[in-house]
Write a protein that holds these residues in place. Sequence first.
Motif, short mmCIF file in Angstrom:
data_model
loop_
_atom_site.label_atom_id
_atom_site.label_comp_id
_atom_site.label_asym_id
_atom_site.label_seq_id
_atom_site.Cartn_x
_atom_site.Cartn_y
_atom_site.Cartn_z
N HIS A 72 5.91 -0.53 -2.56
CA HIS A 72 7.23 0.53 -2.67
C HIS A 72 8.45 -0.51 -2.79
CE1 HIS A 72 4.95 3.78 -0.81
NE2 HIS A 72 4.39 3.04 0.10
N THR B 161 12.68 -0.39 -3.16
CA THR B 161 13.84 0.76 -2.95
C THR B 161 14.94 -0.06 -3.66
OG1 THR B 161 12.67 1.64 -1.36
CG2 THR B 161 15.06 1.99 -1.47
N ARG C 241 13.26 5.06 -4.78
CA ARG C 241 12.29 4.39 -4.20
C ARG C 241 11.05 4.59 -5.34
NH1 ARG C 241 9.80 7.04 -0.06
NH2 ARG C 241 8.47 8.06 -1.51
N TYR D 101 0.59 2.93 -6.00
CA TYR D 101 -0.77 2.98 -4.97
C TYR D 101 -1.91 2.33 -5.94
CZ TYR D 101 2.15 6.25 -2.79
OH TYR D 101 3.25 7.06 -1.97
#
Lengths: 411, 411
Positions: free
Chosen positions: A179, A181, A221, A225
Amino acid sequence: MKSTIITIGDEILIGQILDTNSRQISQSLNAAGITVCERTSIGDDAGQIVEALDRALGQSNIVIMTGGLGPTKDDITKHTLTRYFGTELVYDERVGEHVRTMLARRGIEFNDLNRGQAMVPKCCTVLFNAHGTAPGMWFERGDSVVVSLPGVPFEMQHLMEDEVMPRLRSRFTLHSIVHRTMITSGIAESMLAARISDWENSLPKGLKLAYLPAPNIVRLRLSAYEVDGEEARSTIDREFAKLYKIIPGHIVGFEQATVQELVHRNLTDSGRTLAVAESCTGGTIASLFTAMPGASAYFRCGVVSYSNESKEEVLGVDAGDIARHGAVSEQVAKAMAEGVRRIAHADFGVSTTGIAGPTGGSPEKPVGTVWIGISTPEKSFAVMRDCGTDRSQIISRASAYAISLLYEQLH
Amino acid sequence: MKSTIITIGDEILIGQILDTNSRQISQSLNAAGITVCERTSIGDDAGQIVEALDRALGQSNIVIMTGGLGPTKDDITKHTLTRYFGTELVYDERVGEHVRTMLARRGIEFNDLNRGQAMVPKCCTVLFNAHGTAPGMWFERGDSVVVSLPGVPFEMQHLMEDEVMPRLRSRFTLHSIVHRTMITSGIAESMLAARISDWENSLPKGLKLAYLPAPNIVRLRLSAYEVDGEEARSTIDREFAKLYKIIPGHIVGFEQATVQELVHRNLTDSGRTLAVAESCTGGTIASLFTAMPGASAYFRCGVVSYSNESKEEVLGVDAGDIARHGAVSEQVAKAMAEGVRRIAHADFGVSTTGIAGPTGGSPEKPVGTVWIGISTPEKSFAVMRDCGTDRSQIISRASAYAISLLYEQLH
């Protein structure tokens, strides 16, 4: 690798306690590259626990449960798991001795209920709980793992860190979740979305974009995965870099960090100091800074000047200004920021004065009107912000606006 | 009547935000006699939303969903519901005008994305959101109701109170849920359970007992579901009354109210005033009081005196006392409480000075050492409390201790 979190306890379903465990566990699993596909909260009910477990094992290989492990009759998780895994309860010497020692230190007798706490399902691996009386339990079934942890937040957290995460890392081959941001400011969510829609539509497959709006800022964001970590990170960096041409001037950072964390770091690094004078935010800005370890290096003083007298006597605001313009005004906000900066001998002063409601509003100054004052070594000024209509929202929005206005002055 | 709560958003599953909505909704539903049988959190994924909805409707007649209603592409709840209920999106004039007005106030242009916010599923009842741009939606299917609300906590809360609860009350015949909580102190959970086990085993059918342990106290909660409210309340009262003979001296109260709410009520009613001087709690005590509407009637002034200079210059603490005894000491705590009471012309002064960590501890004054000072019209004193080892825990425990010490002085 997918996981499901199950928190157990009637006190969660009736809203008596806030479920902070789910969030903590989510963070730990995510950091290790384990996707959380669902979080569910159910009551202390054997039927519900079995149903939730069946569903969780159908959709994921890792199930983390918390709660229902106390010594009393309403706690049924351990017995339910014992039946679920077709095993029996056996006495664990180490846990028994630990419970006895913990109780002795508090002058409490070891009784049958405590003996029951040392009974564990025969087929599980006991996760020793140094901080409490209920141990964690690790069950295996085929390719899957079910972990049961106590519901007391800090006991759960220690067991997650010390026992569960290391075991998960060695038990499974984990891919990364990445992730990142980006923080934008000065552009509303809907305008931002319109400006970057072409970019968004041409994002590489596998990247997921989320908009996280907050007062004055919108976080973007990008998530990837089950990927190779290095590659995903550079892909995300490349995509974010394109935004510099699309929304120049609106990108203020890349952090997960809150704006107060950015201010904290800036002031700590530069050796400059801060003082805060709060009326409508009532200590919230001070508490946001002082919650961070090391704040004492730069946070000199805060004044919660709720009454007009305290604005005059403690901060030295001119009583005539309050009479002429009202306590919620540009002049008073500016004077409060200057006043607290002066009395605290600080480099920066920040102030808030506004109408948090539900009463006290007027047609000229409705509930939600907040003046924010900033005083720096170079200048002092104040700006007005409409912070909404709800008391708690007004307090948190005004605090956020004030901190981000301060942040803009630190460069 | 049973309900299920579904909160939607990747930010919940990755642990980026804490799900406070579920708790708020649980409290509202419970207060109206609606049992929450499950709370579940899922990602912004149409498949997961449909699956969760199917399951929720299979087990309950009321489904409350939050989240995923923003204007941007990652928010898919509205489109998923539109398909789920086999309907289409239509433009809602009132919502459109409201969005336009809200944006105009903030100087933002109305664009296509905002127009999209005013599109609503044709078959739903629109729940007008006065505090935000995304309306709530009320769907009916057979005997069941599905409600979708925005995820912004205060928008959700206003819609729950103003729109959802009144509609649920008129749509369904609701029975009561009664919870009552007794607070015990000075007896450990396992000892308490042993002492009251005969009583517990002979509780009338339908009453459910829960043990809720916290530092120094154990709460006992008796709950009755789907019952006649009056009758259940008197049954619970009768059962609790029996405990006075079984655990005399350990029953300290029956309140759900927080201690700051009790102080708030006392000071408001008696017309007396408060001032707070905080070092280690950094504004938390002030913010707890000022969060409550009407606090301006008694809260005069707070000082967050993080630096020694501000303790001396603002609060008038003797520099010699700080040098001799240290800033974390009985003398300084007492002088801070007296100082803030004096400068604020308040009836009561409260102070905290301690070591919140993680650094700054010493063998004599380890992290967690907190002195709390109290100054009243009659006397001033300070007491020491060990508030734990974790910074945020120390801040919240010290705040709680200080407020409860103050409460003891109000009688």
